[in-house]
Scaffold this active site. Structure first.
Site, PDB file in Angstrom:
ATOM      1  N   SER A   1      -5.795  -0.220  -3.977  1.00 22.70           N
ATOM      2  CA  SER A   1      -4.334   0.050  -3.801  1.00 22.70           C
ATOM      3  C   SER A   1      -3.625  -1.256  -4.130  1.00 22.70           C
ATOM      4  O   SER A   1      -4.031  -2.206  -4.155  1.00 22.70           O
ATOM      5  CB  SER A   1      -4.167   0.350  -2.498  1.00 22.70           C
ATOM      6  OG  SER A   1      -2.853   0.410  -1.837  1.00 22.70           O
TER       7      SER A   1
ATOM      8  N   TYR B   1      -5.617  -2.310   6.303  1.00 23.60           N
ATOM      9  CA  TYR B   1      -5.913  -1.440   5.096  1.00 23.60           C
ATOM     10  C   TYR B   1      -5.719  -2.344   3.805  1.00 23.60           C
ATOM     11  O   TYR B   1      -6.654  -2.016   3.006  1.00 23.60           O
ATOM     12  CB  TYR B   1      -4.930  -0.387   5.191  1.00 23.60           C
ATOM     13  CG  TYR B   1      -4.690   0.433   3.889  1.00 23.60           C
ATOM     14  CD1 TYR B   1      -5.905   1.638   3.695  1.00 23.60           C
ATOM     15  CD2 TYR B   1      -4.063   0.481   2.821  1.00 23.60           C
ATOM     16  CE1 TYR B   1      -5.935   2.403   2.685  1.00 23.60           C
ATOM     17  CE2 TYR B   1      -4.185   1.314   1.904  1.00 23.60           C
ATOM     18  CZ  TYR B   1      -4.824   2.232   1.723  1.00 23.60           C
ATOM     19  OH  TYR B   1      -5.150   2.988   0.646  1.00 23.60           O
TER      20      TYR B   1
END
Length: 248
Positions: free
Chosen positions: A143, A157
């Site tokens: 990501s 995350y």
């Protein structure tokens, strides 16, 4: 036989889009899911109705025994594996670090990091020429949060995805001489259900103004990048971190 691709977390979002595109490109697809059996089977049915080959396999990728059983099922069904897409991932509700407890951190890292490591390990045992395999490709889903940090939302995350970046680079070098290419796609903000897990289903609409292209991405756009990295067209590409994030 068609090449075989395993996509973890394939019941929704980027995983489902990748599975559908892979099937159209001639792969037999293994759709892994943890809880959403109905969604995974519906996706498999759509692929079969379109003339493709698909099976569904339940496993929590954070659980070593379940991962071993997942790959054993692929061995029985296909007897080969050509591509692993480490897509399974999760995030928790948006909060600052001082509100996070250890249990949350363990959950986030177990799925996003440990799960990818365990699946890559089993894939290498089957793909590596050092183990009698034919080679193959691993595509990790990272990501852009790995380099942006996701402050005030989910830095845990973001840190987990940064670990995936490091694993991608190191593993690519580790298995390059054994016929395996390892790359990662780093999506930006994409219209998927994962944002609801963070407590803000419409997050893409809120942040899209910060994207140079001024829009969120579609799962199918990420899937195209995954399929390219998995393909022979990317035969000299390994250790790459490919941002698909609208210029962000």
């Amino acid at each position: 036989m068609d090449k075989v691709m395993l996509i973890t977390g394939a019941s929704r979002g980027i995983g489902a889009a990748t599975a559908q595109l892979a099937a159209r490109r001639g792969y037999a697809v293994c759709l892994n899911y943890r809880q959403r059996a109905d969604a995974a089977e519906q996706l498999a049915q759509r692929i079969r109705q379109a003339g493709g080959r698909a099976i569904t396999l339940a496993a929590d990728v954070a659980d070593e025994k379940q991962v071993a059983a997942l790959f054993a099922a692929i061995d029985r069904e296909f007897g080969r594996l050509d591509v692993l897409v480490n897509n399974a991932g999760m995030l928790e509700r948006q909060m600052r670090l001082e509100e996070m407890d250890a249990a949350r951190l363990q959950r986030v890292f177990a799925t996003n990091v440990q799960g990818s490591f365990l699946c890559a390990r089993e894939a290498i045992k089957r793909m590596s020429t050092a183990h009698g395999g034919r080679g193959g490709a691993i595509v990790n889903l990272s990501s852009v949060a790995a380099r942006l940090g996701a402050p005030n939302e989910y830095i845990d995350y973001a840190a987990a995805k940064a670990a995936i970046d490091a694993m991608t680079i190191g593993l690519a070098k580790e298995v390059a001489a054994e016929g395996i290419r390892v790359n990662a796609v780093r999506p930006g903000v994409v219209y998927t259900d994962i944002h609801a897990s963070g407590g803000e289903p419409d997050r893409v609409e809120r942040v899209r103004a910060s994207v140079p292209m001024a829009r969120g991405g579609q799962p199918e756009e990420i899937a195209e990048a995954v399929l390219w990295l998995a393909s022979d067209q990317a035969s000299y590409t390994s250790g790459a971190l490919l941002d698909v994030a609208g210029g962000r």
